[in-house]
Motif scaffolding. Structure first.
Motif, PDB file in Angstrom:
ATOM      1  N   ASP A 107      30.154  -0.223  -4.809  1.00 50.49           N
ATOM      2  CA  ASP A 107      29.239   0.217  -5.872  1.00 50.49           C
ATOM      3  C   ASP A 107      27.918  -0.552  -5.801  1.00 50.49           C
ATOM      4  O   ASP A 107      26.847   0.015  -6.023  1.00 50.49           O
ATOM      5  N   ALA A 108      28.005  -1.855  -5.499  1.00 53.47           N
ATOM      6  CA  ALA A 108      26.791  -2.658  -5.387  1.00 53.47           C
ATOM      7  C   ALA A 108      25.929  -2.168  -4.227  1.00 53.47           C
ATOM      8  O   ALA A 108      24.699  -2.051  -4.345  1.00 53.47           O
ATOM      9  N   GLN A 109      26.554  -1.862  -3.083  1.00 55.60           N
ATOM     10  CA  GLN A 109      25.796  -1.355  -1.932  1.00 55.60           C
ATOM     11  C   GLN A 109      25.174   0.011  -2.239  1.00 55.60           C
ATOM     12  O   GLN A 109      24.042   0.301  -1.827  1.00 55.60           O
ATOM     13  N   LEU A 110      25.904   0.842  -2.959  1.00 50.04           N
ATOM     14  CA  LEU A 110      25.372   2.157  -3.327  1.00 50.04           C
ATOM     15  C   LEU A 110      24.154   2.016  -4.233  1.00 50.04           C
ATOM     16  O   LEU A 110      23.150   2.728  -4.073  1.00 50.04           O
ATOM     17  N   ALA A 111      24.216   1.070  -5.173  1.00 46.19           N
ATOM     18  CA  ALA A 111      23.064   0.831  -6.054  1.00 46.19           C
ATOM     19  C   ALA A 111      21.881   0.290  -5.251  1.00 46.19           C
ATOM     20  O   ALA A 111      20.726   0.659  -5.515  1.00 46.19           O
ATOM     21  N   ARG A 112      22.155  -0.569  -4.287  1.00 50.53           N
ATOM     22  CA  ARG A 112      21.061  -1.075  -3.434  1.00 50.53           C
ATOM     23  C   ARG A 112      20.444   0.056  -2.614  1.00 50.53           C
ATOM     24  O   ARG A 112      19.232   0.063  -2.371  1.00 50.53           O
ATOM     25  N   GLN A 113      21.275   0.988  -2.192  1.00 55.02           N
ATOM     26  CA  GLN A 113      20.759   2.146  -1.471  1.00 55.02           C
ATOM     27  C   GLN A 113      19.830   2.963  -2.375  1.00 55.02           C
ATOM     28  O   GLN A 113      18.746   3.391  -1.965  1.00 55.02           O
ATOM     29  N   GLN A 114      20.240   3.176  -3.625  1.00 55.38           N
ATOM     30  CA  GLN A 114      19.408   3.919  -4.571  1.00 55.38           C
ATOM     31  C   GLN A 114      18.112   3.160  -4.872  1.00 55.38           C
ATOM     32  O   GLN A 114      17.046   3.766  -5.007  1.00 55.38           O
ATOM     33  N   ASP A 115      18.221   1.835  -4.970  1.00 54.53           N
ATOM     34  CA  ASP A 115      17.025   1.031  -5.209  1.00 54.53           C
ATOM     35  C   ASP A 115      16.060   1.135  -4.028  1.00 54.53           C
ATOM     36  O   ASP A 115      14.843   1.249  -4.211  1.00 54.53           O
ATOM     37  N   TRP A 116      16.593   1.099  -2.819  1.00 55.71           N
ATOM     38  CA  TRP A 116      15.727   1.211  -1.641  1.00 55.71           C
ATOM     39  C   TRP A 116      15.070   2.597  -1.577  1.00 55.71           C
ATOM     40  O   TRP A 116      13.920   2.715  -1.148  1.00 55.71           O
ATOM     41  N   GLN A 117      15.773   3.630  -2.006  1.00 55.06           N
ATOM     42  CA  GLN A 117      15.166   4.954  -2.045  1.00 55.06           C
ATOM     43  C   GLN A 117      13.947   4.961  -2.967  1.00 55.06           C
ATOM     44  O   GLN A 117      12.909   5.548  -2.633  1.00 55.06           O
ATOM     45  N   ARG A 118      14.081   4.308  -4.103  1.00 50.50           N
ATOM     46  CA  ARG A 118      12.931   4.210  -5.012  1.00 50.50           C
ATOM     47  C   ARG A 118      11.802   3.383  -4.388  1.00 50.50           C
ATOM     48  O   ARG A 118      10.629   3.745  -4.508  1.00 50.50           O
ATOM     49  N   GLN A 119      12.168   2.270  -3.761  1.00 42.35           N
ATOM     50  CA  GLN A 119      11.142   1.461  -3.109  1.00 42.35           C
ATOM     51  C   GLN A 119      10.448   2.244  -1.997  1.00 42.35           C
ATOM     52  O   GLN A 119       9.226   2.155  -1.832  1.00 42.35           O
ATOM     53  N   LEU A 120      11.228   3.012  -1.242  1.00 41.62           N
ATOM     54  CA  LEU A 120      10.655   3.807  -0.156  1.00 41.62           C
ATOM     55  C   LEU A 120       9.684   4.839  -0.705  1.00 41.62           C
ATOM     56  O   LEU A 120       8.572   5.010  -0.174  1.00 41.62           O
ATOM     57  N   ASN A 121      10.079   5.530  -1.775  1.00 38.41           N
ATOM     58  CA  ASN A 121       9.169   6.502  -2.395  1.00 38.41           C
ATOM     59  C   ASN A 121       7.873   5.829  -2.835  1.00 38.41           C
ATOM     60  O   ASN A 121       6.775   6.334  -2.586  1.00 38.41           O
ATOM     61  N   ARG A 122       8.013   4.679  -3.474  1.00 39.89           N
ATOM     62  CA  ARG A 122       6.837   3.954  -3.964  1.00 39.89           C
ATOM     63  C   ARG A 122       5.952   3.509  -2.795  1.00 39.89           C
ATOM     64  O   ARG A 122       4.715   3.674  -2.850  1.00 39.89           O
ATOM     65  N   ASN A 123       6.545   2.965  -1.757  1.00 38.39           N
ATOM     66  CA  ASN A 123       5.759   2.484  -0.622  1.00 38.39           C
ATOM     67  C   ASN A 123       4.997   3.619   0.060  1.00 38.39           C
ATOM     68  O   ASN A 123       3.832   3.467   0.437  1.00 38.39           O
ATOM     69  N   VAL A 124       5.672   4.749   0.246  1.00 40.07           N
ATOM     70  CA  VAL A 124       5.021   5.889   0.899  1.00 40.07           C
ATOM     71  C   VAL A 124       3.904   6.433   0.021  1.00 40.07           C
ATOM     72  O   VAL A 124       2.806   6.745   0.496  1.00 40.07           O
ATOM     73  N   GLN A 125       4.169   6.561  -1.280  1.00 39.06           N
ATOM     74  CA  GLN A 125       3.149   7.082  -2.189  1.00 39.06           C
ATOM     75  C   GLN A 125       1.917   6.183  -2.201  1.00 39.06           C
ATOM     76  O   GLN A 125       0.779   6.666  -2.143  1.00 39.06           O
ATOM     77  N   ARG A 126       2.125   4.887  -2.271  1.00 39.05           N
ATOM     78  CA  ARG A 126       0.983   3.965  -2.314  1.00 39.05           C
ATOM     79  C   ARG A 126       0.190   4.010  -1.006  1.00 39.05           C
ATOM     80  O   ARG A 126      -1.043   4.013  -1.016  1.00 39.05           O
ATOM     81  N   ALA A 127       0.896   4.044   0.128  1.00 39.40           N
ATOM     82  CA  ALA A 127       0.195   4.124   1.412  1.00 39.40           C
ATOM     83  C   ALA A 127      -0.555   5.447   1.539  1.00 39.40           C
ATOM     84  O   ALA A 127      -1.691   5.480   2.039  1.00 39.40           O
ATOM     85  N   TYR A 128       0.065   6.520   1.097  1.00 37.64           N
ATOM     86  CA  TYR A 128      -0.567   7.845   1.152  1.00 37.64           C
ATOM     87  C   TYR A 128      -1.826   7.871   0.289  1.00 37.64           C
ATOM     88  O   TYR A 128      -2.878   8.368   0.709  1.00 37.64           O
ATOM     89  N   LEU A 129      -1.735   7.330  -0.908  1.00 39.46           N
ATOM     90  CA  LEU A 129      -2.876   7.337  -1.831  1.00 39.46           C
ATOM     91  C   LEU A 129      -4.015   6.466  -1.329  1.00 39.46           C
ATOM     92  O   LEU A 129      -5.185   6.796  -1.539  1.00 39.46           O
ATOM     93  N   GLU A 130      -3.678   5.370  -0.672  1.00 35.11           N
ATOM     94  CA  GLU A 130      -4.730   4.521  -0.110  1.00 35.11           C
ATOM     95  C   GLU A 130      -5.476   5.266   0.996  1.00 35.11           C
ATOM     96  O   GLU A 130      -6.715   5.211   1.072  1.00 35.11           O
ATOM     97  N   LEU A 131      -4.743   5.956   1.845  1.00 34.20           N
ATOM     98  CA  LEU A 131      -5.397   6.738   2.899  1.00 34.20           C
ATOM     99  C   LEU A 131      -6.214   7.877   2.292  1.00 34.20           C
ATOM    100  O   LEU A 131      -7.306   8.186   2.778  1.00 34.20           O
ATOM    101  N   TRP A 132      -5.681   8.470   1.224  1.00 30.17           N
ATOM    102  CA  TRP A 132      -6.435   9.544   0.550  1.00 30.17           C
ATOM    103  C   TRP A 132      -7.787   9.032   0.068  1.00 30.17           C
ATOM    104  O   TRP A 132      -8.812   9.675   0.268  1.00 30.17           O
ATOM    105  N   TYR A 133      -7.810   7.838  -0.545  1.00 34.66           N
ATOM    106  CA  TYR A 133      -9.083   7.291  -1.015  1.00 34.66           C
ATOM    107  C   TYR A 133     -10.028   7.015   0.147  1.00 34.66           C
ATOM    108  O   TYR A 133     -11.213   7.357   0.090  1.00 34.66           O
ATOM    109  N   GLN A 134      -9.535   6.370   1.187  1.00 35.78           N
ATOM    110  CA  GLN A 134     -10.409   6.032   2.315  1.00 35.78           C
ATOM    111  C   GLN A 134     -10.958   7.295   2.974  1.00 35.78           C
ATOM    112  O   GLN A 134     -12.120   7.319   3.405  1.00 35.78           O
TER     113      GLN A 134
END
Length: 405
Positions: A107-134
């Protein structure tokens, strides 16, 4: 010949054409997120760990495999061959605890997997938005460079006619040089932003432009909902599951001597004498305070430390959430001020300066300043939009990790 269009209309047309986007084969944010999830190996690794622990949970709830015993004994009187089976019988509650412990770890590993999915979404969105501005910044600066080029053509004619001084021409040339330097810096920043996005989506970050419009993200829930959802955040539920696994470890430490072992032996001598023996083995806690209790105490301390770490992590998440939410609100206020006041006034001042200069009621210096102010305000507005969207991506990490609307 027809009458020439007013200078401010010509410059407005240049602005419109210069900023018109080219979005052929544009990389949309939803597709970028899909590509990031397809490429990411961490999610697969975490999923494999979850499956492994689930299998261990099933195996831990069953009796251990029996062991085969083989022996040979030789003496002056006879020789004897022995064969047997040894089976361990742990207490059923201990088997259940071991099974539950692996289940909690899964269960702990599954929660870490879900947390990483959120982190991945956030990282991609932030990188995408930075490129959009530039990318938008490059478009805006290129437009302004075209505008200055048109102004330079007009200025040279005015200088030849004696209406502009050498100092004013030097000011224009200085502004053009500064504009070229600004463009070089933005191009470098755009390359950096492409590299950052390429980490998640691969070559598509270099091969495809982003759409002209700012991508829409999911709506941010009210602050009270964000705060109430924090205890259910995967980063916290992972700790909750890990603590439950440690609590199982505490109970297992208290059952160190539980269970017994049975040996069933068959022996046959060279004179054909046969014997069948059953032996029972039970652990004797000679010094339980020195072993069993110390093991249990160590397990309790590990569980207590994990609980304290969980409390501190929840506090840190709440602090970060409040900081990000407050920043997001301030950015929304600045965007509204820029949209309703700063940009419209910049456009009016620029048009008025261009019209006044053409009608000889305004000087060249004022026209140049108005053009520079409009450029800076346009860049600042796009930066505010990108910053606000990046903070919004941070806030979505704390809620449900939604990708986009």
């Amino acid at each position: 010949m027809g009458a020439k269009a007013p200078l401010y209309q010509t410059l407005s047309l240049v602005l419109f054409l210069g900023l018109w986007p080219s979005i052929a084969s544009a990389l949309e944010l939803p597709r970028a997120l899909e590509m990031a999830h397809e490429r990411d190996g961490s999610l697969s690794a975490l999923e494999a760990r979850v499956s492994s622990l689930r299998e261990q949970s099933v195996a831990a709830g069953r009796l251990p495999d029996p062991k085969l015993l083989l022996g040979y004994e030789e003496s002056e009187m006879m020789s004897e061959f022995m064969v047997g089976i040894r089976q361990e019988f742990p207490r059923s509650s201990r088997l259940n605890l071991r099974s539950q412990q692996f289940e909690h770890q899964a269960d702990a590993q599954l929660a870490r997997q879900q947390d990483w999915q959120r982190q991945l979404n956030r990282n991609v969105q932030r990188a995408y938005l930075e490129l959009w501005y530039q990318q938008r910044a490059v478009d805006i600066v290129n437009h302004h460079s075209n505008l200055l080029r048109d102004l330079a053509d007009v200025a040279r004619q005015q200088y030849a006619a004696g209406r502009l001084s050498q100092q004013q021409m030097l000011m224009l040339e200085l502004e053009q040089a500064m504009q070229q330097d600004r463009l070089t810096g933005i191009l470098s920043a755009r390359d950096d932003a492409r590299s950052a996005l390429a980490r998640w989506v691969g070559e598509a970050a270099w091969q495809q432009k982003l759409p002209h419009d700012l991508p829409a993200l999911a709506n941010v829930p009210p602050m009270d909902e964000l705060l109430s959802a924090l205890p259910a955040h995967p980063a916290i539920t992972a700790d909750d599951a890990a603590i439950r696994a440690l609590e199982s470890d505490v109970r297992l430490a208290g059952q160190h001597y539980s269970g017994f072992m049975v040996d069933a032996l068959y022996a046959r001598a060279d004179n054909d004498d046969q014997t069948f023996t059953i032996m029972l083995e039970v652990g004797i806690p000679i010094a339980p305070g020195r072993l069993q209790e110390r093991n249990a105490s160590a397990a309790r301390q590990r569980s207590s430390a994990a609980s304290l770490d969980r409390i501190e992590k929840l506090r840190q998440l709440e602090s970060d959430l409040r900081t990000q939410h407050q920043r997001w609100q301030r950015l929304q206020e600045r965007i509204e001020l820029s949209r309703t006041t700063v940009l419209p006034h910049s456009r009016i001042v620029s048009d008025a300066a261009a019209s006044g200069y053409q009608n000889l009621s305004a000087n060249f210096d004022g026209l140049l300043r108005a053009a520079v102010y409009e450029l800076e305000n346009q860049l600042r507005h796009q930066r505010l939009l990108a910053d606000a969207a990046q903070v919004q991506a941070n806030l979505l990490y704390y809620s449900n990790g939604a990708h986009h609307e």
